[in-house]
Design a protein around this motif. Structure first.
Motif, PDB file in Angstrom:
ATOM      1  N   UNK A 268       2.834   4.529  -9.829  1.00  0.00           N
ATOM      2  CA  UNK A 268       2.304   3.358  -8.828  1.00  0.00           C
ATOM      3  C   UNK A 268       2.654   2.039  -9.159  1.00  0.00           C
ATOM      4  N   UNK A 269       2.253   1.786 -10.548  1.00  0.00           N
ATOM      5  CA  UNK A 269       2.676   0.354 -10.977  1.00  0.00           C
ATOM      6  C   UNK A 269       4.180   0.351 -10.985  1.00  0.00           C
ATOM      7  N   UNK A 270       4.899   0.960 -11.529  1.00  0.00           N
ATOM      8  CA  UNK A 270       6.407   0.791 -11.498  1.00  0.00           C
ATOM      9  C   UNK A 270       7.120   0.624 -10.341  1.00  0.00           C
ATOM     10  N   UNK A 271       6.553   1.487  -9.160  1.00  0.00           N
ATOM     11  CA  UNK A 271       7.143   1.275  -7.867  1.00  0.00           C
ATOM     12  C   UNK A 271       6.697  -0.072  -7.317  1.00  0.00           C
ATOM     13  N   UNK A 272       5.273  -0.413  -7.319  1.00  0.00           N
ATOM     14  CA  UNK A 272       4.877  -1.332  -6.759  1.00  0.00           C
ATOM     15  C   UNK A 272       5.445  -2.761  -7.237  1.00  0.00           C
ATOM     16  N   UNK A 273       5.603  -2.994  -8.541  1.00  0.00           N
ATOM     17  CA  UNK A 273       6.458  -3.800  -9.334  1.00  0.00           C
ATOM     18  C   UNK A 273       7.825  -4.106  -8.712  1.00  0.00           C
ATOM     19  N   UNK A 274       8.421  -3.009  -8.766  1.00  0.00           N
ATOM     20  CA  UNK A 274       9.861  -2.973  -8.486  1.00  0.00           C
ATOM     21  C   UNK A 274      10.128  -3.533  -7.100  1.00  0.00           C
ATOM     22  N   UNK A 275       9.374  -2.895  -6.159  1.00  0.00           N
ATOM     23  CA  UNK A 275       9.565  -3.145  -4.581  1.00  0.00           C
ATOM     24  C   UNK A 275       9.105  -4.791  -4.483  1.00  0.00           C
TER      25      UNK A 275
ATOM     26  N   UNK B 104       0.727  -1.189  -0.118  1.00  0.00           N
ATOM     27  CA  UNK B 104       0.073   0.037  -0.044  1.00  0.00           C
ATOM     28  C   UNK B 104       0.777   1.393  -0.057  1.00  0.00           C
ATOM     29  N   UNK B 105       1.946   1.137   0.810  1.00  0.00           N
ATOM     30  CA  UNK B 105       2.879   2.571   0.777  1.00  0.00           C
ATOM     31  C   UNK B 105       3.524   2.792  -0.383  1.00  0.00           C
ATOM     32  N   UNK B 106       4.028   1.543  -1.232  1.00  0.00           N
ATOM     33  CA  UNK B 106       4.683   1.640  -2.416  1.00  0.00           C
ATOM     34  C   UNK B 106       3.551   2.307  -3.543  1.00  0.00           C
ATOM     35  N   UNK B 107       2.635   1.764  -3.402  1.00  0.00           N
ATOM     36  CA  UNK B 107       1.373   2.117  -4.320  1.00  0.00           C
ATOM     37  C   UNK B 107       1.165   3.751  -4.280  1.00  0.00           C
TER      38      UNK B 107
END
Length: 352
Positions: A325-332, A239-242
């Motif tokens: 949001x997608x980029x950071x969520x997938x990366x993390x 949730x935080x990364x998103x």
């Protein structure tokens, strides 16, 4: 009768015993087996860590660009300075609906293949250079979160990303515009190379860097700030990364829209706009195209005034918020799955 037991010491010198007792700690730990680690703690050290940054970054880039590509197509068209009467849109929804009805249901995805091909290596370099550079500048040391280090690392990451992605952006945007004369990515690249030379693929590079360096500085600083604010203990929290990624993308996109409009003009060389500006100022555009950031910014102002710098702002924000949001969520997610955050010291603690 008393019995005396005599303890005989070997003739080995005392110094040898000292050296045997005092073994280096790192050698002891090195000899220990790592099989006692919990099953949930995979080991990723040294060069493997860099490889995982590259893999996670590539996955994030491909996912981000492919999922959000239709919105990106709309953004490119809405930034048109002199749109064709058949390609005038009032909103993102109206644009998508009209494009699919009049040009085919898959038209918003035209050019997604070249973007997927370029986004992988570009984002692999982007995220890995960011992670390594921010540590070099003193971030993540003893849990420190330094905005200056994040901004500087973002600038370095941008140079690696844009150097790889700029030719892809040129091809992509020429395929996205209304009435594009190109059959596909290869035909587009071949035609540009033949008619305009290799320099056309980097005509917008200065503008791209001028736009993306502040974009990424704001983006990374905002993301790291909200990530720490929403999740003080750190660690993986979807949730935080998103949410942090969405906020960072929206703020950075809004601030840098004027330069994005100029970049779009340089990449697409929009015929109606270029023809009009050439007829009014032949000396300025004697080569038959708009060249350079300042020339593009002047052209935007002459054709649209101040308003022209903010064309497509809504589409740009709507694109970048879910995109980041997608980029950071997938990366993390990949970082967490591959245990990229585990350090050498933590491995030693677990095996001690």
């Amino acid at each position: 009768m008393s019995h005396h037991t005599t303890l005989e010491l070997p003739s080995k010198p005392l110094e040898d015993y000292k050296s045997t007792i005092k073994q280096p700690t790192d050698q002891v730990n090195e000899n220990k087996s790592l099989t006692n680690l919990p099953d949930s703690v995979p080991i990723m050290l040294g060069g493997n860590q860099v490889s995982m940054y590259l893999m996670a970054g590539a996955a994030a880039g491909i996912m981000e660009h492919c999922v959000m590509y239709p919105i990106d197509s709309v953004k490119t068209r809405m930034q048109s300075l002199r749109p064709d009467p058949r390609a005038v849109y009032t909103s993102i929804h109206h644009a998508l609906k009209k494009i699919m009805q009049t040009e085919g249901i898959f038209r918003p995805f035209h050019g997604v293949n070249i973007v997927a091909l370029g986004a992988g290596p570009a984002h692999a370099l982007y995220f890995s250079s960011y992670e390594l550079t921010k540590k070099l500048f003193g971030n993540d040391v003893n849990g420190a979160n330094l905005p200056i280090a994040n901004a500087a690392a973002g600038a370095v990451a941008t140079c690696f990303h844009d150097g790889t992605m700029n030719p892809v952006e040129v091809i992509k945007q020429r395929l996205q515009i209304y009435g594009s004369p190109y059959r596909g990515a290869f035909h587009c690249a071949q035609t540009i190379l033949k008619n305009e030379g290799v320099g056309a693929f980097y005509r917008s590079f200065t503008t791209q860097l001028t736009m993306n360096i502040p974009f990424q500085c704001v983006h990374f600083v905002t993301y790291e700030y909200f990530r720490e604010l929403l999740n003080p203990p750190g660690g993986y929290d979807p949730k935080t990364h998103l949410l942090s990624g969405a906020i960072a993308g929206g703020v950075a996109a809004a601030i840098t829209t004027p330069l994005d409009v100029a970049k779009t003009l340089l990449n697409t060389q929009e015929q109606r706009a270029v023809s009009e500006i050439i007829s009014n100022s032949k000396a300025l555009h004697s080569k038959g195209f708009v060249g350079g950031m300042f020339s593009a910014l002047k052209t935007v102002y002459k054709l649209q005034g101040i308003y022209g710098y903010f064309r497509g702002t809504q589409a740009r924000i709507v694109y970048h918020m879910p995109s980041c949001a997608i980029s950071w969520s997938v990366y993390e997610f990949f970082k967490n799955s591959l245990s990229l955050k585990i350090s050498d010291e933590e491995i030693m603690d677990l095996t001690a």
